[in-house]
Design a protein around this motif. Structure first.
Motif, short mmCIF file in Angstrom:
data_model
loop_
_atom_site.label_atom_id
_atom_site.label_comp_id
_atom_site.label_asym_id
_atom_site.label_seq_id
_atom_site.Cartn_x
_atom_site.Cartn_y
_atom_site.Cartn_z
N ARG A 15 0.84 -1.20 0.00
CA ARG A 15 0.00 0.00 0.00
C ARG A 15 0.88 1.26 0.00
O ARG A 15 0.61 2.23 -0.70
N THR A 16 1.95 1.23 0.79
CA THR A 16 2.90 2.35 0.85
C THR A 16 3.50 2.58 -0.54
O THR A 16 3.56 3.72 -1.04
N LEU B 206 1.11 4.10 -3.12
CA LEU B 206 0.86 5.52 -2.94
C LEU B 206 2.03 6.38 -3.44
O LEU B 206 1.92 7.60 -3.51
N VAL C 34 6.31 8.89 1.42
CA VAL C 34 5.24 8.12 2.04
C VAL C 34 5.77 7.41 3.27
O VAL C 34 6.73 6.63 3.16
N GLY D 279 5.26 4.59 5.94
CA GLY D 279 4.46 3.37 6.01
C GLY D 279 4.14 2.89 7.41
O GLY D 279 3.33 1.98 7.58
N VAL E 237 0.51 6.24 5.59
CA VAL E 237 -0.33 5.11 5.21
C VAL E 237 -0.92 4.57 6.50
O VAL E 237 -0.21 4.43 7.49
#
Ligand SMILES: [Zn+2]
Ligand SMILES: [Zn+2]
Length: 329
Positions: free
Chosen positions: A152-153, A156, A248, A250, A274
């Protein structure tokens, strides 16, 4: 069943004999085979995440097989993975718009629900993932948080991040570096200054460059992912990132971010965090991992060795992920 119990902030986990949990409607009872150890577990033990259920069975990267289930559930014997996101209400405005990771009523495995540092656990089957066949239990476990929240990190960072910096080269980084390289990106690995072993590890996985977090990379980054809980890495990563790039973070907890000049953020750089994961992240990542294919480096510990595994993680002594290997009676 045997479990390693967290009872009080700052105390080691205690090996205990506790009653076998009973699955309710929609839940499955799992025999746990492996559970990876995550930095979030350290944040819970240290009291940096302050709302744990107590006493608590930690662990949110669980691989187990179904031994008891209700009607229209997974079949008995099915191997599944249980991640951090354990339950959401499905009705709030976040859930309704595809952001179940932000659900204010969410429950989390190994934090507000008992997790996998035990011989058995229960889980809501809607939040469990069937696991790709090619991964043995120990190697599959780190996919469930290091992999999933790492993914997910990474996602993004956006589709245009050709030059990707990764700060903190532990369990998540070693997985995501493989995904990024597979997708044609250059990985720049940043470790603790002077940590030659971690830098070697990153280069062995195909990183284009590895150095200390106090160094600037040979080329400006399009995006930077931060997997170490160190607030000072935010300005450090901004300094290494090109205009329009994104940094980002995480992790679920980080030390305070020192103040920094606006010029580091200017030129449309972005800093974002995140939180948690959605089930869609899990489905996407678990389909992608065998295509790369992602190889996870694991350091096995017995259930009773959970405190030693946590200590090794705290000291930054691991090249890969510590995983509890659980053999039930
Ligand atoms: Zn985790
Ligand atoms: Zn919700």
């Amino acid at each position: 069943m045997k479990a390693m119990l967290f009872e009080k902030v700052g105390q080691p986990l205690r090996l205990a004999d506790i009653p076998l949990p009973q699955p309710g409607p929609g839940q499955v009872l799992l025999r746990v085979h492996a559970c990876a150890v995550c930095r979030t577990d350290l944040h819970i033990i240290d009291g940096e995440l302050s709302q744990p259920r107590l006493p608590l069975v930690l662990g949110h990267e669980i691989v187990g097989t179904v031994v008891q289930a209700g009607a229209d559930a997974f079949p008995i014997g099915q191997r599944v993975g249980v991640p951090w996101l354990g339950w959401t209400d499905g009705t709030c405005r976040y859930c309704q718009r595809g952001q179940e990771n932000l659900c204010p009523d969410a429950k989390f495995t190994g934090y507000t629900l008992d997790g996998g540092y035990a011989e058995y656990t229960i889980a809501d089957q809607r939040y469990c993932f069937p696991l790709p066949d090619g991964y043995p239990d120990l190697q599959a476990a780190p996919l469930l948080c290091a992999g999933l929240i790492g993914y997910r990190t990474y996602r993004l960072a956006g589709p245009n991040a050709e030059r990707l910096g990764i700060y903190g080269f532990g369990a998540a980084a070693h997985i995501i570096a493989q995904v990024a390289i597979h997708q044609g990106r250059q990985v720049y690995a940043f470790t603790k200054p002077g940590d030659r072993e971690a830098q070697q590890f990153a280069l062995s996985l195909g990183a284009a460059w590895a150095g200390g977090s106090d160094e600037l990379p040979p080329a400006e980054l399009d995006a930077a992912l931060i997997f170490a809980p160190v607030g000072a890495l935010i300005p450090a990563a901004l300094r290494a990132t090109a205009p329009g790039g994104v940094v980002v973070s995480g992790g679920i907890h980080m030390s305070d971010i020192p103040s920094f000049p606006y010029s580091l953020l200017w030129e449309e750089r972005i800093v974002r965090s995140v939180a948690n994961l959605t089930r869609q992240d899990g489905e996407e990542f678990l389909a992608l991992a065998p295509q790369v294919p992602v190889h996870t480096s694991v350091i096995p510990y017995p259930l009773e060795g959970a405190n030693e595994a946590l200590q090794a993680l705290r000291q930054g002594a691991l090249q890969g992920a510590a995983v509890l290997q659980i053999v039930s009676r």
